[in-house]
Design a protein around this motif. Structure first.
Motif, PDB file in Angstrom:
ATOM      1  N   SER A 140       0.830  -1.201   0.000  1.00 37.37           N
ATOM      2  CA  SER A 140       0.000   0.000   0.000  1.00 37.37           C
ATOM      3  C   SER A 140       0.867   1.253   0.000  1.00 37.37           C
ATOM      4  O   SER A 140       0.571   2.227  -0.710  1.00 37.37           O
ATOM      5  CB  SER A 140      -0.926  -0.006   1.214  1.00 37.37           C
ATOM      6  OG  SER A 140      -1.695   1.177   1.263  1.00 37.37           O
ATOM      7  N   GLN A 141       1.941   1.230   0.771  1.00 43.43           N
ATOM      8  CA  GLN A 141       2.851   2.374   0.817  1.00 43.43           C
ATOM      9  C   GLN A 141       3.548   2.577  -0.523  1.00 43.43           C
ATOM     10  O   GLN A 141       3.713   3.712  -0.990  1.00 43.43           O
ATOM     11  CB  GLN A 141       3.878   2.176   1.926  1.00 43.43           C
ATOM     12  CG  GLN A 141       3.303   2.289   3.327  1.00 43.43           C
ATOM     13  CD  GLN A 141       4.356   2.062   4.398  1.00 43.43           C
ATOM     14  OE1 GLN A 141       5.475   1.596   4.115  1.00 43.43           O
ATOM     15  NE2 GLN A 141       4.022   2.376   5.634  1.00 43.43           N
ATOM     16  N   VAL A 142       3.963   1.468  -1.153  1.00 43.17           N
ATOM     17  CA  VAL A 142       4.621   1.554  -2.466  1.00 43.17           C
ATOM     18  C   VAL A 142       3.670   2.152  -3.496  1.00 43.17           C
ATOM     19  O   VAL A 142       4.048   3.024  -4.280  1.00 43.17           O
ATOM     20  CB  VAL A 142       5.107   0.164  -2.916  1.00 43.17           C
ATOM     21  CG1 VAL A 142       5.544   0.193  -4.378  1.00 43.17           C
ATOM     22  CG2 VAL A 142       6.256  -0.311  -2.026  1.00 43.17           C
ATOM     23  N   ARG A 143       2.421   1.670  -3.500  1.00 40.11           N
ATOM     24  CA  ARG A 143       1.432   2.189  -4.449  1.00 40.11           C
ATOM     25  C   ARG A 143       1.189   3.682  -4.225  1.00 40.11           C
ATOM     26  O   ARG A 143       1.077   4.449  -5.180  1.00 40.11           O
ATOM     27  CB  ARG A 143       0.128   1.407  -4.318  1.00 40.11           C
ATOM     28  CG  ARG A 143       0.182  -0.007  -4.878  1.00 40.11           C
ATOM     29  CD  ARG A 143      -1.206  -0.610  -4.982  1.00 40.11           C
ATOM     30  NE  ARG A 143      -1.795  -0.823  -3.661  1.00 40.11           N
ATOM     31  CZ  ARG A 143      -1.706  -1.958  -2.988  1.00 40.11           C
ATOM     32  NH1 ARG A 143      -1.038  -2.984  -3.492  1.00 40.11           N
ATOM     33  NH2 ARG A 143      -2.288  -2.090  -1.799  1.00 40.11           N
ATOM     34  N   GLN A 144       1.123   4.084  -2.954  1.00 38.07           N
ATOM     35  CA  GLN A 144       0.869   5.493  -2.654  1.00 38.07           C
ATOM     36  C   GLN A 144       2.035   6.370  -3.084  1.00 38.07           C
ATOM     37  O   GLN A 144       1.851   7.465  -3.634  1.00 38.07           O
ATOM     38  CB  GLN A 144       0.604   5.673  -1.158  1.00 38.07           C
ATOM     39  CG  GLN A 144       0.220   7.102  -0.766  1.00 38.07           C
ATOM     40  CD  GLN A 144      -1.000   7.599  -1.508  1.00 38.07           C
ATOM     41  OE1 GLN A 144      -2.034   6.937  -1.511  1.00 38.07           O
ATOM     42  NE2 GLN A 144      -0.889   8.745  -2.160  1.00 38.07           N
ATOM     43  N   LYS A 145       3.263   5.894  -2.847  1.00 34.47           N
ATOM     44  CA  LYS A 145       4.445   6.668  -3.241  1.00 34.47           C
ATOM     45  C   LYS A 145       4.528   6.807  -4.755  1.00 34.47           C
ATOM     46  O   LYS A 145       4.920   7.861  -5.268  1.00 34.47           O
ATOM     47  CB  LYS A 145       5.708   6.012  -2.685  1.00 34.47           C
ATOM     48  CG  LYS A 145       5.847   6.162  -1.176  1.00 34.47           C
ATOM     49  CD  LYS A 145       7.097   5.467  -0.665  1.00 34.47           C
ATOM     50  CE  LYS A 145       7.232   5.633   0.838  1.00 34.47           C
ATOM     51  NZ  LYS A 145       8.446   4.945   1.369  1.00 34.47           N
ATOM     52  N   LEU A 146       4.164   5.741  -5.469  1.00 37.42           N
ATOM     53  CA  LEU A 146       4.167   5.812  -6.928  1.00 37.42           C
ATOM     54  C   LEU A 146       3.102   6.781  -7.407  1.00 37.42           C
ATOM     55  O   LEU A 146       3.326   7.545  -8.356  1.00 37.42           O
ATOM     56  CB  LEU A 146       3.946   4.430  -7.532  1.00 37.42           C
ATOM     57  CG  LEU A 146       3.978   4.348  -9.065  1.00 37.42           C
ATOM     58  CD1 LEU A 146       5.317   4.839  -9.607  1.00 37.42           C
ATOM     59  CD2 LEU A 146       3.712   2.920  -9.530  1.00 37.42           C
ATOM     60  N   THR A 147       1.946   6.769  -6.755  1.00 29.71           N
ATOM     61  CA  THR A 147       0.887   7.723  -7.099  1.00 29.71           C
ATOM     62  C   THR A 147       1.355   9.152  -6.860  1.00 29.71           C
ATOM     63  O   THR A 147       1.107  10.042  -7.682  1.00 29.71           O
ATOM     64  CB  THR A 147      -0.372   7.438  -6.250  1.00 29.71           C
ATOM     65  OG1 THR A 147      -0.853   6.129  -6.542  1.00 29.71           O
ATOM     66  CG2 THR A 147      -1.468   8.451  -6.552  1.00 29.71           C
ATOM     67  N   ASP A 148       2.053   9.366  -5.749  1.00 33.00           N
ATOM     68  CA  ASP A 148       2.581  10.702  -5.452  1.00 33.00           C
ATOM     69  C   ASP A 148       3.601  11.134  -6.496  1.00 33.00           C
ATOM     70  O   ASP A 148       3.608  12.290  -6.939  1.00 33.00           O
ATOM     71  CB  ASP A 148       3.228  10.717  -4.064  1.00 33.00           C
ATOM     72  CG  ASP A 148       2.221  10.508  -2.942  1.00 33.00           C
ATOM     73  OD1 ASP A 148       1.011  10.686  -3.199  1.00 33.00           O
ATOM     74  OD2 ASP A 148       2.650  10.162  -1.822  1.00 33.00           O
ATOM     75  N   LEU A 149       4.472  10.207  -6.893  1.00 34.91           N
ATOM     76  CA  LEU A 149       5.488  10.520  -7.895  1.00 34.91           C
ATOM     77  C   LEU A 149       4.834  10.869  -9.231  1.00 34.91           C
ATOM     78  O   LEU A 149       5.243  11.817  -9.904  1.00 34.91           O
ATOM     79  CB  LEU A 149       6.444   9.340  -8.053  1.00 34.91           C
ATOM     80  CG  LEU A 149       7.532   9.468  -9.127  1.00 34.91           C
ATOM     81  CD1 LEU A 149       8.380  10.708  -8.892  1.00 34.91           C
ATOM     82  CD2 LEU A 149       8.397   8.218  -9.161  1.00 34.91           C
ATOM     83  N   ARG A 150       3.826  10.105  -9.604  1.00 35.18           N
ATOM     84  CA  ARG A 150       3.121  10.385 -10.860  1.00 35.18           C
ATOM     85  C   ARG A 150       2.487  11.782 -10.825  1.00 35.18           C
ATOM     86  O   ARG A 150       2.502  12.503 -11.826  1.00 35.18           O
ATOM     87  CB  ARG A 150       2.040   9.334 -11.115  1.00 35.18           C
ATOM     88  CG  ARG A 150       2.567   8.027 -11.672  1.00 35.18           C
ATOM     89  CD  ARG A 150       1.487   7.253 -12.424  1.00 35.18           C
ATOM     90  NE  ARG A 150       2.096   6.289 -13.317  1.00 35.18           N
ATOM     91  CZ  ARG A 150       2.252   5.002 -13.047  1.00 35.18           C
ATOM     92  NH1 ARG A 150       1.825   4.522 -11.890  1.00 35.18           N
ATOM     93  NH2 ARG A 150       2.832   4.194 -13.917  1.00 35.18           N
ATOM     94  N   ALA A 151       1.935  12.137  -9.681  1.00 34.02           N
ATOM     95  CA  ALA A 151       1.312  13.449  -9.545  1.00 34.02           C
ATOM     96  C   ALA A 151       2.360  14.552  -9.682  1.00 34.02           C
ATOM     97  O   ALA A 151       2.114  15.584 -10.336  1.00 34.02           O
ATOM     98  CB  ALA A 151       0.594  13.556  -8.204  1.00 34.02           C
ATOM     99  N   GLU A 152       3.528  14.352  -9.092  1.00 31.89           N
ATOM    100  CA  GLU A 152       4.593  15.348  -9.173  1.00 31.89           C
ATOM    101  C   GLU A 152       5.121  15.493 -10.604  1.00 31.89           C
ATOM    102  O   GLU A 152       5.503  16.586 -11.027  1.00 31.89           O
ATOM    103  CB  GLU A 152       5.736  14.965  -8.234  1.00 31.89           C
ATOM    104  CG  GLU A 152       5.400  15.111  -6.771  1.00 31.89           C
ATOM    105  CD  GLU A 152       6.558  14.693  -5.884  1.00 31.89           C
ATOM    106  OE1 GLU A 152       7.719  14.775  -6.351  1.00 31.89           O
ATOM    107  OE2 GLU A 152       6.310  14.275  -4.739  1.00 31.89           O
ATOM    108  N   MET A 153       5.167  14.395 -11.332  1.00 31.45           N
ATOM    109  CA  MET A 153       5.694  14.404 -12.691  1.00 31.45           C
ATOM    110  C   MET A 153       4.610  14.687 -13.750  1.00 31.45           C
ATOM    111  O   MET A 153       4.903  14.715 -14.942  1.00 31.45           O
ATOM    112  CB  MET A 153       6.342  13.056 -13.014  1.00 31.45           C
ATOM    113  CG  MET A 153       7.570  12.724 -12.200  1.00 31.45           C
ATOM    114  SD  MET A 153       8.967  13.838 -12.567  1.00 31.45           S
ATOM    115  CE  MET A 153       9.004  14.790 -11.049  1.00 31.45           C
ATOM    116  N   ASP A 154       3.385  14.906 -13.312  1.00 34.58           N
ATOM    117  CA  ASP A 154       2.268  15.015 -14.249  1.00 34.58           C
ATOM    118  C   ASP A 154       2.450  16.150 -15.256  1.00 34.58           C
ATOM    119  O   ASP A 154       2.254  15.951 -16.456  1.00 34.58           O
ATOM    120  CB  ASP A 154       0.961  15.215 -13.474  1.00 34.58           C
ATOM    121  CG  ASP A 154      -0.251  15.223 -14.396  1.00 34.58           C
ATOM    122  OD1 ASP A 154      -0.540  14.159 -14.990  1.00 34.58           O
ATOM    123  OD2 ASP A 154      -0.898  16.279 -14.526  1.00 34.58           O
TER     124      ASP A 154
END
Length: 221
Positions: free
Chosen positions: A56-70
């Motif tokens: 769950s933490q890995v998925r959330q961090k990847l989601t955060d990274l995607r948002a930052e790189m959007d």
């Protein structure tokens, strides 16, 4: 997160208690076996909860990274779709890579997260990941370099992978260097995309020089 820890602690306590009672029960038949099985099951749930929490933490961090790189990834893809090929579009794409490099210097994300962004991302996210690796070599993933050289989705992506390989060459393991050079050599063949007269060819030749220098140092030893 606190609730997960509380649940895990509860399951450990309940499981241990059931097993302890199962040992104490004078009846060694059905009841004792049932208590021991229930206790063991409760204890087995704990690592499952831990793994679920980690994922769950890995998925959330990847989601955060995607948002930052959007904005970077979308800007890259929009430029490729709307601007005519040429120096102006290349300059736009290079600005997006530079933005990704700057983001990487903040040091918030891990190499695993950036690698996953490249592996599972769209074209713009792959470029953003390569840019982050250029900006912070702690994030470099040799597998991403090889994939972007041998299976690039565009000439620009292949160029950025070659640029990354040159800048991070000294930090790659010997085995990873060999893998990169195998991909480069294949792409320099007549059927490949690293052809004479291109900037990618120049970078490929730099990599060949680096590889040859590394080989000479090994022979001297």
């Amino acid at each position: 997160m606190f609730r997960r820890y509380t649940l895990a602690a509860t399951m450990v306590f309940v499981g241990a208690a059931l097993i302890f009672v199962g040992w104490l029960v004078e009846d060694s038949g059905y009841l004792a076996d049932l208590l021991l099985q229930l206790g063991s099951t409760a204890l087995l749930v704990v690592p499952v909860l831990y793994i679920e929490r980690q994922l769950s933490q890995v998925r959330q961090k990847l989601t955060d990274l995607r948002a930052e790189m959007d904005s970077i990834s979308r800007g890259y893809e929009r430029a490729r779709q709307t601007e005519a090929a040429g120096l102006s579009r290349t300059a736009t794409l290079e600005r997006k890579v530079a933005e990704a490099r700057d983001q990487a210097r903040h040091g918030r994300h891990t190499a695993a997260e950036v690698s996953e962004l490249f592996r599972s991302g769209q074209d713009g996210e792959r470029i953003a990941a390569l840019g982050m690796m250029q900006g912070n070599h702690r994030l470099v993933d040799a597998g991403a370099i090889v994939a972007a050289i041998s299976g690039s989705r565009s000439a620009f992506e292949q160029f950025q992978a070659l640029r990354l390989a040159v800048s991070a060459w000294g930090e790659l393991r010997p085995l990873d260097q060999d893998l990169v050079m195998s991909a480069v050599t294949m792409q320099m063949q007549p059927g490949g995309y690293i052809q004479p007269g291109t900037d990618r060819r120049r970078l490929a030749q730099q990599l060949q020089s680096l590889a040859n220098a590394a080989g000479d140092r090994k022979e001297e030893r």
